[in-house]
Design an enzyme around this catalytic site. Structure first.
Site, mmCIF file in Angstrom:
data_model
loop_
_atom_site.group_PDB
_atom_site.id
_atom_site.type_symbol
_atom_site.label_atom_id
_atom_site.label_comp_id
_atom_site.label_asym_id
_atom_site.label_seq_id
_atom_site.Cartn_x
_atom_site.Cartn_y
_atom_site.Cartn_z
ATOM 1 C CG ASN A 9 -2.524 -2.705 0.493
ATOM 2 O OD1 ASN A 9 -3.031 -1.649 0.118
ATOM 3 N ND2 ASN A 9 -1.598 -3.341 -0.203
ATOM 4 C CD1 TRP A 10 -8.368 -1.436 3.371
ATOM 5 C CD2 TRP A 10 -9.584 0.433 3.127
ATOM 6 N NE1 TRP A 10 -9.024 -1.202 4.561
ATOM 7 C CE2 TRP A 10 -9.774 -0.065 4.441
ATOM 8 C CE3 TRP A 10 -10.257 1.597 2.752
ATOM 9 C CZ2 TRP A 10 -10.612 0.574 5.367
ATOM 10 C CZ3 TRP A 10 -11.086 2.239 3.681
ATOM 11 C CH2 TRP A 10 -11.263 1.727 4.967
ATOM 12 C CE LYS A 11 -3.394 -5.568 -2.515
ATOM 13 N NZ LYS A 11 -2.927 -6.722 -3.244
ATOM 14 C CG HIS A 98 2.310 -4.074 -1.937
ATOM 15 N ND1 HIS A 98 2.009 -4.705 -3.119
ATOM 16 C CD2 HIS A 98 1.563 -4.676 -0.987
ATOM 17 C CE1 HIS A 98 1.104 -5.653 -2.877
ATOM 18 N NE2 HIS A 98 0.818 -5.652 -1.591
ATOM 19 C CD GLU A 100 -0.616 -5.307 -5.576
ATOM 20 O OE1 GLU A 100 -1.067 -4.225 -5.136
ATOM 21 O OE2 GLU A 100 -1.139 -6.413 -5.313
ATOM 22 C CD GLU A 170 2.325 -8.279 1.491
ATOM 23 O OE1 GLU A 170 1.201 -8.430 1.980
ATOM 24 O OE2 GLU A 170 2.561 -7.473 0.590
ATOM 25 N N GLY A 176 -3.120 -12.217 -3.545
ATOM 26 C CA GLY A 176 -4.308 -12.127 -4.387
ATOM 27 C C GLY A 176 -4.580 -13.382 -5.209
ATOM 28 C CB SER A 216 -4.206 -15.766 -0.090
ATOM 29 O OG SER A 216 -4.063 -15.331 -1.426
ATOM 30 N N GLY A 237 -4.789 -7.984 2.161
ATOM 31 C CA GLY A 237 -5.330 -7.283 0.997
ATOM 32 C C GLY A 237 -6.838 -7.505 0.909
ATOM 33 N N GLY A 238 -7.232 -8.433 0.043
ATOM 34 C CA GLY A 238 -8.653 -8.664 -0.250
ATOM 35 C C GLY A 238 -9.537 -8.778 0.989
HETATM 36 C C1 PEP Z 1 -1.302 -7.661 -0.220
HETATM 37 O O1 PEP Z 1 -1.424 -7.229 -1.358
HETATM 38 O O2 PEP Z 1 -0.577 -7.065 0.580
HETATM 39 C C2 PEP Z 1 -2.016 -8.888 0.128
HETATM 40 C C3 PEP Z 1 -1.548 -9.587 1.117
HETATM 41 O O3 PEP Z 1 -3.090 -9.197 -0.644
HETATM 42 P P1 PEP Z 1 -4.081 -10.452 -0.443
HETATM 43 O O4 PEP Z 1 -4.376 -10.570 1.034
HETATM 44 O O5 PEP Z 1 -5.303 -10.100 -1.247
HETATM 45 O O6 PEP Z 1 -3.371 -11.657 -0.960
#
Ligand code: PEP
Length: 253
Positions: A9-11, A98, A100, A170, A176, A216, A237-238
């Site tokens: 997920n590049w957001k 998600h 967010e 999640e 994050g 994470s 994500g990141g």
């Molecule tokens: C996400 O937002 O779906 C996610 C898992 O982010 P991160 O890996 O950065 O915690």
């Protein structure tokens, strides 16, 4: 057998030029190094979907996903993107619900149920996100919280439809933050989710549904997290913004 999936997920990161470069790098590494039984999904921002789609071309194990879509088929919804538009760029997955989007855009369980229907009707695979905030984990009511989310948004589906869903667990406190759920916490929740699915659809259907972990997750902890028997991959994500790291996560299986 259910699929092993690692979705990135590049957001709201990477402009068009950067997105094309990242997608090319992922395809090049994945082509040489990734086993055929693991699916990679890249979810760039809308504006880059078409260009990334061309870069993926007919690559066998890298698929295109979107980060969201509208719950209506078409019409006067300024600024929104429909499932038909996603299909037109060959997106085969879309992230739904998600945390967010639930938090910043007020997406509710009922609204997400409608969105899931719209996505399935377009033959796109929803990656349905669920997960508890920290206060729920601290109150030790996380299993009820997460299974209630699943009941509210998914349990109107029939057997054939639910089999087409990918679930991403999640925990919000791990997204994050650099704070990952332990492999044991992830496996316990995934087992609860599968048990919940089995209570409605039966063991056989539940065993076919991929449940991903997100929060994470990175190359250094993926192997341990993915070792849980009910953990079928990750929503990243990141760490999905660096090609080498992203493919290495998928190589952890
Ligand atoms: C996400 O937002 O779906 C996610 C898992 O982010 P991160 O890996 O950065 O915690």
């Amino acid at each position: 057998m259910r699929s092993k999936i690692v979705a990135g997920n590049w957001k709201m990161n990477k402009n068009l030029v950067e997105a094309k470069a990242l997608a090319s790098e992922i395809v090049n590494i994945a082509r040489d190094e990734l086993k055929d039984d693991v699916k990679l999904v890249v979810c760039p921002p809308f504006i880059s979907l078409s260009a990334v789609s061309s870069i993926l071309g007919d690559t066998q194990n890298v698929f295109l996903g979107a980060q969201n879509c509208n719950d209506n088929k078409a019409g006067a919804y300024t600024g929104e993107i429909s499932v038909d538009m996603l299909t037109s760029v060959c997106a085969s997955f879309v992230i739904i619900g998600h945390s967010e989007r639930r938090e910043y855009f007020g997406e509710t369980d009922d609204f997400l149920a409608k969105k899931v229907d719209t996505v399935l009707a377009a033959s796109i695979t929803p990656i349905f996100c669920c997960g508890e905030p920290l206060e729920i984990r601290e109150a030790e009511t996380q299993y009820k919280y997460v299974t209630d989310q699943i009941t509210a948004s998914l349990f109107h589906l029939n057997e054939e439809q639910i089999k087409k869903i990918v679930i991403a667990y999640e925990p919000i406190w791990a997204i994050g933050t650099g704070k990952t759920a332990s492999a044991e916490q992830a496996q316990q929740m995934h087992a609860e989710i599968r048990k919940h699915l089995a209570s409605k659809y039966g063991e056989s259907v539940a065993s076919e549904i991929s449940i991903l972990y997100g929060g994470s997750c990175k190359a250094s902890n993926a192997k341990e997290i993915f070792s849980g028997e009910d953990v079928d991959g990750g929503l990243i994500g990141g760490a999905s913004l660096v090609a080498r790291e992203f493919v290495d996560i998928a190589k952890s299986f």
